[in-house]
Enzyme design. Structure first.
Site, PDB file in Angstrom:
ATOM      1  N   HIS A  43       1.055  -1.428   0.096  1.00 35.43           N
ATOM      2  CA  HIS A  43      -0.276   0.034   0.168  1.00 35.43           C
ATOM      3  C   HIS A  43       0.942   1.648  -0.423  1.00 35.43           C
ATOM      4  O   HIS A  43       1.323   2.266   0.990  1.00 35.43           O
ATOM      5  CB  HIS A  43      -0.804  -0.173   1.186  1.00 35.43           C
ATOM      6  CG  HIS A  43      -2.083   0.792   0.562  1.00 35.43           C
ATOM      7  ND1 HIS A  43      -2.772  -0.251   0.541  1.00 35.43           N
ATOM      8  CD2 HIS A  43      -2.658   1.606   1.009  1.00 35.43           C
ATOM      9  CE1 HIS A  43      -4.149   0.999   0.135  1.00 35.43           C
ATOM     10  NE2 HIS A  43      -4.437   1.995   1.293  1.00 35.43           N
ATOM     11  N   ARG A  51      -5.576   0.263  -8.573  1.00 36.16           N
ATOM     12  CA  ARG A  51      -5.408   1.159  -9.889  1.00 36.16           C
ATOM     13  C   ARG A  51      -4.132   0.744 -10.259  1.00 36.16           C
ATOM     14  O   ARG A  51      -4.365   0.448 -11.291  1.00 36.16           O
ATOM     15  CB  ARG A  51      -6.296   2.025  -9.658  1.00 36.16           C
ATOM     16  CG  ARG A  51      -7.367   2.249  -9.998  1.00 36.16           C
ATOM     17  CD  ARG A  51      -8.261   4.260  -9.661  1.00 36.16           C
ATOM     18  NE  ARG A  51      -7.279   4.873  -9.096  1.00 36.16           N
ATOM     19  CZ  ARG A  51      -8.677   5.206  -7.926  1.00 36.16           C
ATOM     20  NH1 ARG A  51      -9.152   4.241  -7.598  1.00 36.16           N
ATOM     21  NH2 ARG A  51      -7.876   5.809  -6.583  1.00 36.16           N
TER      22      ARG A  51
END
Length: 153
Positions: A43, A51
């Site tokens: 992350h 995306r």
């Protein structure tokens, strides 16, 4: 839960290093699924990680086989988005990405089956990018009706 921000640069570096060291050992379809899962787990951005992971997915596969330039992975994932978002936490529960890898391979297999079906139909309404994709695909990966695109490692 994403790792603390101070670990992100090292984790991303480790991920790219793993890919580099294993590019001739791990099949590109598996490597790409591992990368996708790990990228989403790490992350690195506050928003848009999924995306970006899907963009990388297409880029990595297209580098391996140009056919994937014409297969919109993002659109395919939208078709099974709920299952996609279920597969990720299942992996966290077992401590590896096997479930996600199998899930992505099954979805790519399904996508290729759909393309094979389109390739064997006499549909004149196919747009030029699809026709180009099907032409490249038939040259690189001929398939007969009824065959499966199962990936054997």
């Amino acid at each position: 839960m994403a790792p603390p921000a101070q670990f992100v640069p090292k984790l991303m570096s480790d991920l790219f290093e793993w890919m580099s060291l294993n590019q001739n050992v791990v099949h590109p379809l598996v490597m790409d699924a591992v990368f996708h899962y790990e990228f989403v787990f790490i992350h690195p951005f506050s928003d848009g990680n999924g995306r970006m992971a899907r963009l990388w997915y297409t880029a990595i596969l297209a580098q391996w086989n140009p056919l994937f330039t014409f297969i919109p992975i993002e659109s395919q994932i939208e078709k099974f988005q709920d299952d996609y978002y279920e597969a990720i936490p299942k992996c966290r529960g077992v401590g590896n990405s096997d479930i996600f890898i199998e899930f992505m391979l099954e979805e790519i297999d399904q996508c290729l089956k759909e393309l094979a079906s389109q390739a064997t139909s006499a549909d004149e309404q196919l747009n030029d990018p699809v026709k180009k994709c099907l032409t490249l695909w038939n040259l690189a990966c001929p398939i007969l009706p009824g065959q499966s695109w199962k990936i054997y490692l």
